[in-house]
Design a protein around this motif. Structure first.
Motif, PDB file in Angstrom:
ATOM      1  N   PHE A 299     -52.879 -74.481   9.721  1.00  0.00           N
ATOM      2  CA  PHE A 299     -51.776 -73.539   9.516  1.00  0.00           C
ATOM      3  C   PHE A 299     -50.590 -73.892  10.412  1.00  0.00           C
ATOM      4  O   PHE A 299     -49.437 -73.913   9.961  1.00  0.00           O
TER       5      PHE A 299
ATOM      6  N   LEU B 144     -43.382 -68.293   8.225  1.00  0.00           N
ATOM      7  CA  LEU B 144     -43.481 -69.740   8.081  1.00  0.00           C
ATOM      8  C   LEU B 144     -42.203 -70.449   8.504  1.00  0.00           C
ATOM      9  O   LEU B 144     -42.196 -71.679   8.641  1.00  0.00           O
TER      10      LEU B 144
ATOM     11  N   THR C 217     -55.047 -61.245   9.296  1.00  0.00           N
ATOM     12  CA  THR C 217     -53.743 -61.890   9.181  1.00  0.00           C
ATOM     13  C   THR C 217     -52.866 -61.186   8.160  1.00  0.00           C
ATOM     14  O   THR C 217     -51.669 -60.977   8.389  1.00  0.00           O
TER      15      THR C 217
ATOM     16  N   SER D 203     -58.709 -63.783   7.663  1.00  0.00           N
ATOM     17  CA  SER D 203     -57.683 -63.713   6.621  1.00  0.00           C
ATOM     18  C   SER D 203     -57.250 -62.268   6.391  1.00  0.00           C
ATOM     19  O   SER D 203     -56.057 -61.997   6.178  1.00  0.00           O
TER      20      SER D 203
END
Length: 206
Positions: free
Chosen positions: A26, A65, A99, A96
């Motif tokens: 990631f 991101l 997150t 997950s």
């Protein structure tokens, strides 16, 4: 396969090498995206969360991101690697879910309450993982996790000042709501673990 109650109290991930690879992958993706953004003249930096702009709601999907340059990204990379890996202790499925909760809580909090700007960066995730690690032991009533929380606080507790308004150009709102998302995720993990009764000890036949 371990039960939710057991996973909620783990310190080390069930598959540490896989967890490390996922978290490192990631972070590696963030470097690839920043390289693309640099090649495009940093045109992606405007695609962050823009508070109360209904035409930009989909930026909630990818704002962590994006980073405002290499120094922004490298400053986030190490804590993201360390805290992200520690947050996988309950397994990658739980990671997950954690997150997603942090990602959406941070993004929605910024969209509703944030100052007018394009909010970008993975620091909301970092503050979420930090808060998750600090409080999960209390919710799960796990002495070992509380000890880990003390160690994490010793290393990164100073960063909690980042949830308060201060440095210009820093999305303290993303930090604050990321941390709230981490607390919410820790509560949810502990709640789910309490709902599942502990497995009875196995009996051996003669």
């Amino acid at each position: 396969m371990q039960a939710p109650r057991q996973l909620s109290r783990r310190i080390i991930p069930p598959q540490p090498l896989l967890s490390a690879a996922v978290v490192a992958g990631f972070v590696g993706l963030l470097f690839v995206i920043e390289a693309v953004d640099t090649a495009l003249g940093h045109t992606l930096d405007g695609d962050g969360v823009i508070p109360r702009d209904f035409s930009q709601w989909d930026n909630l999907i990818w704002y962590p991101l994006l980073h405002g340059g290499w120094s922004h990204l490298t400053g986030n990379a190490v804590p993201l690697l360390i805290l992200g890996f520690l947050a996988t202790s309950g397994g990658l499925k739980q990671f997950s879910q954690i997150t997603v909760v942090i990602w959406l809580t941070s993004g929605l909090g910024v969209w509703i309450f944030g100052s007018p700007a394009s909010h970008i960066g993975a620091s909301g995730l970092i503050f979420g993982y930090l808060a998750f690690l600090l409080v999960r032991g209390i919710f799960a009533r796990s002495p070992l996790q509380i000890l880990v929380a003390v160690a994490v606080f010793t290393a990164y507790g100073w960063a909690l000042w980042g949830v308060l308004p201060g440095q210009p150009g820093v999305s303290w709102e993303g930090h604050l709501f990321g941390a709230l998302g981490g607390i919410l995720a820790a509560w949810g993990v502990a709640r789910d673990a309490r709902r599942v009764p502990a497995a009875p000890p196995a009996s051996l036949g003669m």
